[in-house]
Design an enzyme around this catalytic site. Sequence first.
Site, PDB file in Angstrom:
ATOM      1  CD  GLN A  80      32.843  32.184  46.262  1.00  0.00           C
ATOM      2  OE1 GLN A  80      33.442  31.689  45.539  1.00  0.00           O
ATOM      3  NE2 GLN A  80      32.925  33.201  47.371  1.00  0.00           N
ATOM      4  CG  HIS A 113      37.714  29.115  50.865  1.00  0.00           C
ATOM      5  ND1 HIS A 113      37.581  30.021  52.258  1.00  0.00           N
ATOM      6  CD2 HIS A 113      36.780  29.697  50.368  1.00  0.00           C
ATOM      7  CE1 HIS A 113      36.574  30.961  51.932  1.00  0.00           C
ATOM      8  NE2 HIS A 113      36.116  30.988  50.716  1.00  0.00           N
ATOM      9  CD  GLU A 114      37.461  28.844  46.374  1.00  0.00           C
ATOM     10  OE1 GLU A 114      36.167  29.136  46.106  1.00  0.00           O
ATOM     11  OE2 GLU A 114      37.972  29.857  46.710  1.00  0.00           O
ATOM     12  CG  HIS A 131      32.652  28.524  48.408  1.00  0.00           C
ATOM     13  ND1 HIS A 131      31.566  29.012  48.967  1.00  0.00           N
ATOM     14  CD2 HIS A 131      33.809  29.108  48.317  1.00  0.00           C
ATOM     15  CE1 HIS A 131      32.148  30.279  49.429  1.00  0.00           C
ATOM     16  NE2 HIS A 131      33.250  30.475  49.172  1.00  0.00           N
ATOM     17  CB  CYS A 148      34.481  33.955  51.962  1.00  0.00           C
ATOM     18  SG  CYS A 148      33.374  33.094  50.908  1.00  0.00           S
ATOM     19  CG  LEU A 149      35.964  37.088  46.660  1.00  0.00           C
ATOM     20  CD1 LEU A 149      36.173  36.480  44.982  1.00  0.00           C
ATOM     21  CD2 LEU A 149      36.536  38.350  47.027  1.00  0.00           C
ATOM     22  N   GLY A 181      40.410  32.644  44.436  1.00  0.00           N
ATOM     23  CA  GLY A 181      39.728  31.548  44.293  1.00  0.00           C
ATOM     24  C   GLY A 181      38.091  31.872  44.127  1.00  0.00           C
TER      25      GLY A 181
HETATM   26 ZN    ZN Z   1      34.582  31.884  49.489  1.00  0.00          ZN
END
Ligand code: ZN
Length: 172
Positions: free
Chosen positions: A51, A135-136, A139, A93-94, A46
Amino acid sequence: MPIRPILKFGHPVLHAPSAPVSDMDGEIRQLFDDMVATMYAAPGIGLAAPQIGVPLRVIVIDLSVGDDAKQMIKLVNPEFVERDGEQHEEEGCLSIPGFGATPKRPARVVVKGLDPEGKERVYIGTDLLARAFCHEIDHVDGLLFVDRLTPLKRDLLKRKLRKKARSGDWEE
Ligand SMILES: [Zn+2]
């Protein structure tokens, strides 16, 4: 479909709410292409527009990471219709490479938003998909999984992350 750099914890765009999309235009379709390319390259399941430094409420999720086209979810202005139950599973998380934690998430969510053509879509997610939606959507609200931990764990982890952010030395 350019792959974009993924911003890391501490960058202000990740810590502020993103703006709703008002016009579905070619720029949004280009943004989706870049987000999908960046998500697959990471690789991740995702990605949210902030991000990659774009403060708009746009998310992509693909639990199959490109193996199954039917699993691709692209949503503009996603919002919860329902949230039920509870689950606790490890999340990463990236934007916080090398760290993980177990935030409390609903077991099941119903999410609605617009697809890239501007058509309303409703998704029901359980287990991993429910976590991915939470999670998204966090963000685009300017929240990261660390913000969902108990105060003690959150403060401890945030201290470590602020140190990382100052050094700029993230594991990839
Ligand atoms: Zn994330």
